[in-house]
Design a protein around this motif. Sequence first.
Motif, PDB file in Angstrom:
ATOM      1  N   ASN A  62       0.902  -1.179   0.008  1.00 18.90           N
ATOM      2  CA  ASN A  62       0.042  -0.135   0.219  1.00 18.90           C
ATOM      3  C   ASN A  62       0.896   1.242   0.032  1.00 18.90           C
ATOM      4  O   ASN A  62       0.336   2.446   0.151  1.00 18.90           O
ATOM      5  N   GLY A  63       2.047   0.988  -0.194  1.00 17.22           N
ATOM      6  CA  GLY A  63       3.011   2.317  -0.253  1.00 17.22           C
ATOM      7  C   GLY A  63       3.765   2.532   1.069  1.00 17.22           C
ATOM      8  O   GLY A  63       4.916   3.032   1.219  1.00 17.22           O
ATOM      9  N   LEU A  64       3.073   2.152   2.345  1.00 19.08           N
ATOM     10  CA  LEU A  64       3.880   2.311   3.473  1.00 19.08           C
ATOM     11  C   LEU A  64       3.872   0.985   4.172  1.00 19.08           C
ATOM     12  O   LEU A  64       4.032   1.063   5.639  1.00 19.08           O
ATOM     13  N   THR A  65       3.925  -0.219   3.645  1.00 13.86           N
ATOM     14  CA  THR A  65       3.763  -1.382   4.203  1.00 13.86           C
ATOM     15  C   THR A  65       5.166  -1.675   4.872  1.00 13.86           C
ATOM     16  O   THR A  65       6.216  -1.633   4.275  1.00 13.86           O
ATOM     17  N   ALA A  66       4.851  -2.264   6.258  1.00 11.37           N
ATOM     18  CA  ALA A  66       6.323  -2.578   6.869  1.00 11.37           C
ATOM     19  C   ALA A  66       6.238  -4.119   7.043  1.00 11.37           C
ATOM     20  O   ALA A  66       7.135  -4.684   6.988  1.00 11.37           O
ATOM     21  N   LYS A  67       5.203  -4.636   7.052  1.00  5.96           N
ATOM     22  CA  LYS A  67       4.945  -6.167   7.477  1.00  5.96           C
ATOM     23  C   LYS A  67       4.335  -6.856   6.199  1.00  5.96           C
ATOM     24  O   LYS A  67       3.311  -6.961   5.992  1.00  5.96           O
ATOM     25  N   CYS A  68       5.351  -7.554   5.382  1.00  2.30           N
ATOM     26  CA  CYS A  68       5.109  -7.814   4.148  1.00  2.30           C
ATOM     27  C   CYS A  68       5.924  -8.785   3.759  1.00  2.30           C
ATOM     28  O   CYS A  68       6.168  -9.179   2.371  1.00  2.30           O
ATOM     29  N   ASP A  69       6.521  -9.832   4.683  1.00  2.00           N
ATOM     30  CA  ASP A  69       7.128 -11.038   4.347  1.00  2.00           C
ATOM     31  C   ASP A  69       6.268 -12.009   3.644  1.00  2.00           C
ATOM     32  O   ASP A  69       5.133 -11.810   3.947  1.00  2.00           O
ATOM     33  N   TRP A  70       6.761 -13.005   3.088  1.00  6.09           N
ATOM     34  CA  TRP A  70       5.979 -14.192   2.570  1.00  6.09           C
ATOM     35  C   TRP A  70       4.979 -14.730   3.629  1.00  6.09           C
ATOM     36  O   TRP A  70       4.029 -14.988   3.043  1.00  6.09           O
ATOM     37  N   ASP A  71       5.689 -15.285   4.754  1.00 11.58           N
ATOM     38  CA  ASP A  71       4.749 -15.993   5.668  1.00 11.58           C
ATOM     39  C   ASP A  71       3.475 -15.130   5.985  1.00 11.58           C
ATOM     40  O   ASP A  71       2.474 -15.581   6.043  1.00 11.58           O
ATOM     41  N   LEU A  72       3.781 -13.888   6.061  1.00 11.88           N
ATOM     42  CA  LEU A  72       2.547 -13.017   6.501  1.00 11.88           C
ATOM     43  C   LEU A  72       1.647 -12.769   5.496  1.00 11.88           C
ATOM     44  O   LEU A  72       0.275 -13.053   5.510  1.00 11.88           O
ATOM     45  N   VAL A  73       2.018 -12.634   4.118  1.00 10.81           N
ATOM     46  CA  VAL A  73       1.358 -12.299   2.945  1.00 10.81           C
ATOM     47  C   VAL A  73       0.599 -13.757   2.680  1.00 10.81           C
ATOM     48  O   VAL A  73      -0.821 -13.407   2.285  1.00 10.81           O
ATOM     49  N   LEU A  74       1.233 -14.931   2.910  1.00 10.86           N
ATOM     50  CA  LEU A  74       0.314 -15.999   2.607  1.00 10.86           C
ATOM     51  C   LEU A  74      -0.558 -16.186   3.631  1.00 10.86           C
ATOM     52  O   LEU A  74      -1.831 -16.839   3.224  1.00 10.86           O
ATOM     53  N   GLU A  75      -0.358 -15.808   5.001  1.00  6.42           N
ATOM     54  CA  GLU A  75      -1.315 -16.082   5.853  1.00  6.42           C
ATOM     55  C   GLU A  75      -2.512 -15.070   5.624  1.00  6.42           C
ATOM     56  O   GLU A  75      -3.743 -15.415   5.898  1.00  6.42           O
ATOM     57  N   LEU A  76      -2.617 -13.746   5.251  1.00  3.49           N
ATOM     58  CA  LEU A  76      -3.495 -12.813   4.948  1.00  3.49           C
ATOM     59  C   LEU A  76      -4.376 -13.705   3.825  1.00  3.49           C
ATOM     60  O   LEU A  76      -5.642 -13.570   3.818  1.00  3.49           O
ATOM     61  N   ALA A  77      -3.594 -14.147   3.028  1.00  2.21           N
ATOM     62  CA  ALA A  77      -4.326 -14.863   1.613  1.00  2.21           C
ATOM     63  C   ALA A  77      -5.427 -15.961   2.201  1.00  2.21           C
ATOM     64  O   ALA A  77      -6.286 -16.314   1.777  1.00  2.21           O
ATOM     65  N   LYS A  78      -4.557 -16.828   3.187  1.00  2.00           N
ATOM     66  CA  LYS A  78      -5.497 -18.034   3.720  1.00  2.00           C
ATOM     67  C   LYS A  78      -6.705 -17.845   4.511  1.00  2.00           C
ATOM     68  O   LYS A  78      -7.656 -18.257   4.470  1.00  2.00           O
ATOM     69  N   THR A  79      -6.457 -16.464   5.209  1.00  2.00           N
ATOM     70  CA  THR A  79      -7.357 -16.091   5.912  1.00  2.00           C
ATOM     71  C   THR A  79      -8.598 -15.433   4.896  1.00  2.00           C
ATOM     72  O   THR A  79     -10.136 -15.784   5.403  1.00  2.00           O
ATOM     73  N   GLN A  80      -8.516 -14.906   3.765  1.00  2.00           N
ATOM     74  CA  GLN A  80      -9.422 -14.399   3.101  1.00  2.00           C
ATOM     75  C   GLN A  80     -10.175 -15.836   2.394  1.00  2.00           C
ATOM     76  O   GLN A  80     -11.397 -15.693   2.303  1.00  2.00           O
ATOM     77  N   VAL A  81      -9.291 -16.746   2.084  1.00  2.00           N
ATOM     78  CA  VAL A  81      -9.910 -18.022   1.499  1.00  2.00           C
ATOM     79  C   VAL A  81     -10.754 -18.673   2.808  1.00  2.00           C
ATOM     80  O   VAL A  81     -11.769 -19.092   2.362  1.00  2.00           O
ATOM     81  N   ARG A  82     -10.701 -18.985   3.877  1.00  2.00           N
ATOM     82  CA  ARG A  82     -11.596 -19.144   5.130  1.00  2.00           C
ATOM     83  C   ARG A  82     -12.719 -18.367   5.088  1.00  2.00           C
ATOM     84  O   ARG A  82     -13.751 -18.923   5.303  1.00  2.00           O
ATOM     85  N   ASN A  83     -12.509 -17.241   5.092  1.00  2.00           N
ATOM     86  CA  ASN A  83     -13.747 -16.136   5.090  1.00  2.00           C
ATOM     87  C   ASN A  83     -14.731 -16.541   4.031  1.00  2.00           C
ATOM     88  O   ASN A  83     -15.939 -16.265   4.069  1.00  2.00           O
ATOM     89  N   ALA A  84     -14.206 -16.837   2.855  1.00  2.00           N
ATOM     90  CA  ALA A  84     -15.272 -17.129   1.489  1.00  2.00           C
ATOM     91  C   ALA A  84     -15.719 -18.600   1.723  1.00  2.00           C
ATOM     92  O   ALA A  84     -16.060 -19.037   0.816  1.00  2.00           O
TER      93      ALA A  84
END
Length: 340
Positions: A62-84
């Motif tokens: 988003n331009g100011l992102t500080a927490k964006c390593d692969w483990d965190l990004v993958l977990e964010l994506a998995k959370t969206q999968v579960r929510n759907a």
Amino acid sequence: MRKILLFAGALFMLSCTPAVRTQLTNHQRPALEAESEVMVLEEAERVPAGAVDLGKITIRDNGLTAKCDWDLVLELAKTQVRNAGGNLLKIDRHIYPGIFMSSCHQLDATIFHINSKGAGDIIVSTDAAESAAIATTIPVRNIVPFQRWRLSLNGGFSYLLSRISGDVPLEARNHVRALKSGYHLGADGGYFWKENIGLGLKYVNFKSSHRGNINRYEYITSDITTQFTGPALYNRYYSRHSNITFLTGLSVGYLHYYNRQISPQRIEMRGNTVAAGLDLQADFVLSKRVSLGCGLGYIAGVLKKVQISDGNSRQTINLENGSYEGMARLDVSAGIRYHW
């Protein structure tokens, strides 16, 4: 005022994480529990027959992102999968961090739901046997945590960049010019608390020597050694397929200078100063823990005083402005790297 501060704090916290956008094409599935397993397919892997497409996920810096390593990004994506209501994440595009791009992992992905039957109106199954069947029929991405430790051993050609002082006699200029070329050996180690950022320690030993004639009857021999030691801040990036790692390093530390001259009397000169270093390196992966690397390094420092000894006496000389001894140097290196 308090509301403004709370709003600003919330805005700052949100800006630290990547921007996540989800577009669902199927809104009828119930969300899964937070502990539910989500399987991951790579870009080149096929989605099994019978999988139901539930929608798309986009995760961006988003331009100011500080927490964006692969483990965190993958977990964010998995959370969206579960929510759907899905249980399968298909990565369509993985955008790796780059030196001239974002320092974040970013991705485009598709949400699917699948069971072992692979057909019809698929219902989330809680049966252990069916879950095992799904796991055996779908190739699951092996997510390996990023390597936190890095050790580099290297060496190569070096060249002193400072201009030859006008105070150097004409007959000695060829000798001084020859001393500008030399070699270096070094080591640096770092610990990465985030995938892209680490701290470490850098050491480089530079040597140069030459024997030349001052005139027809006199000669001079010089052996120069400088040693740089200091803490370093590293920034790490990966190529698209993670087979090349790019590293930038910034260091500030202590530089020691030693020059032994014989002409024909033996004279020793010593000095020290604060110096700064800049490194650009590329590591080519050979195995999980070993890489071959190459790089460019730059070290800059200035000696403002030197200590001179002839074996009988010792004196410290403060150099005048314009006669400072420049320590700026360019290093071209190659070596081996260890990761764990």
